[in-house]
Scaffold this motif. Structure first.
Motif, PDB file in Angstrom:
ATOM      1  N   SER A   1      31.654  47.893  51.793  1.00 29.27           N
ATOM      2  CA  SER A   1      30.392  47.192  51.563  1.00 29.27           C
ATOM      3  C   SER A   1      29.971  47.299  50.103  1.00 29.27           C
ATOM      4  CB  SER A   1      29.296  47.757  52.464  1.00 29.27           C
ATOM      5  OG  SER A   1      29.597  47.525  53.813  1.00 29.27           O
ATOM      6  N   LYS A   2      30.183  48.474  49.527  1.00 30.31           N
ATOM      7  CA  LYS A   2      29.824  48.670  48.127  1.00 30.31           C
ATOM      8  C   LYS A   2      30.718  47.823  47.218  1.00 30.31           C
ATOM      9  CE  LYS A   2      28.932  52.309  44.793  1.00 30.31           C
ATOM     10  NZ  LYS A   2      29.001  53.741  44.517  1.00 30.31           N
ATOM     11  N   SER A   3      32.015  47.792  47.498  1.00 31.16           N
ATOM     12  CA  SER A   3      32.925  47.018  46.651  1.00 31.16           C
ATOM     13  C   SER A   3      32.706  45.512  46.807  1.00 31.16           C
ATOM     14  CB  SER A   3      34.378  47.371  46.959  1.00 31.16           C
ATOM     15  OG  SER A   3      34.748  46.890  48.235  1.00 31.16           O
ATOM     16  N   TRP A   4      32.240  45.078  47.952  1.00 27.68           N
ATOM     17  CA  TRP A   4      31.960  43.654  48.171  1.00 27.68           C
ATOM     18  C   TRP A   4      30.551  43.257  47.735  1.00 27.68           C
ATOM     19  CZ3 TRP A   4      34.161  43.804  53.784  1.00 27.68           C
ATOM     20  CH2 TRP A   4      35.555  43.819  53.719  1.00 27.68           C
ATOM     21  N   GLY A   5      29.753  44.239  47.309  1.00 27.68           N
ATOM     22  CA  GLY A   5      28.405  43.946  46.842  1.00 27.68           C
ATOM     23  C   GLY A   5      27.395  43.706  47.951  1.00 27.68           C
ATOM     24  N   LEU A   6      27.676  44.191  49.141  1.00 26.62           N
ATOM     25  CA  LEU A   6      26.766  43.965  50.262  1.00 26.62           C
ATOM     26  C   LEU A   6      25.610  44.949  50.297  1.00 26.62           C
ATOM     27  CD1 LEU A   6      29.366  43.279  53.087  1.00 26.62           C
ATOM     28  CD2 LEU A   6      28.042  41.614  51.790  1.00 26.62           C
ATOM     29  N   LEU A   7      25.686  46.034  49.528  1.00 27.45           N
ATOM     30  CA  LEU A   7      24.645  47.048  49.571  1.00 27.45           C
ATOM     31  C   LEU A   7      23.555  46.799  48.544  1.00 27.45           C
ATOM     32  CD1 LEU A   7      26.781  50.248  50.121  1.00 27.45           C
ATOM     33  CD2 LEU A   7      25.490  48.955  51.790  1.00 27.45           C
ATOM     34  N   THR A   8      23.690  45.745  47.736  1.00 29.81           N
ATOM     35  CA  THR A   8      22.648  45.394  46.794  1.00 29.81           C
ATOM     36  C   THR A   8      21.754  44.337  47.415  1.00 29.81           C
ATOM     37  OG1 THR A   8      24.054  43.711  45.798  1.00 29.81           O
ATOM     38  CG2 THR A   8      24.103  45.897  44.801  1.00 29.81           C
TER      39      THR A   8
END
Length: 150
Positions: free
Chosen positions: A137-144
């Motif tokens: 999720s962090k690498s795909w930018g879903l946590l921003t």
């Protein structure tokens, strides 16, 4: 006799946790189904495309679109649920293995070994799943927040 004092509450606590988890998932599924039915009825009411465009540009229409993608927009909720389950099951499994070492009864020892090992393995699996989900999720930018991704 002393192992009954530990095993009985652990059994009922585990049963209660499983019942709670199943009931909350059923409740969530019913709520999702009700929202999906409401959304489909609402979209059926919009006869012309102009009506639909006007509705989607309103504040209620924006809320409608946000609620449709709420699960995908909040991956941290699923990650935290997996971490919670992993910690609880891992600690239950570790506690059963510790109690197994202290109990001289061979029947209880065998039961505690099997259930403790299974609970510990499932707990570690949940924790690995949460860690993997967090990294992806962090690498795909879903946590921003979605505003920052634009």
């Amino acid at each position: 006799m002393q192992s009954d004092i530990i095993i009985a509450p652990a059994f009922f606590a585990t049963f209660g946790w499983v019942a709670y988890t199943i009931s909350s998932n059923i409740r969530r599924a019913h709520a999702s189904r009700a929202v999906a039915d409401l959304h489909s009825k609402l979209l059926d009411k919009c006869a012309a495309s102009q009506d639909l465009i006007a509705y989607m540009e309103s504040a209620a229409g924006r809320k409608f679109l946000e609620s449709a993608g709420m699960e995908a927009a909040q991956p941290w909720s699923r990650i935290l649920n997996a971490m919670q389950a992993g910690f609880v099951l891992g600690l239950v499994g570790a506690a059963e293995l510790i109690v197994r070492a202290l109990d001289p009864n061979p029947d209880a020892t065998e039961f505690l070994l099997i259930t403790g090992a299974v609970a510990l393995a499932v707990g570690v699996g949940f924790l690995l799943s949460a860690a993997t989900s967090f990294m992806l999720s962090k690498s795909w930018g879903l946590l921003t927040p979605s505003e920052l991704r634009k």
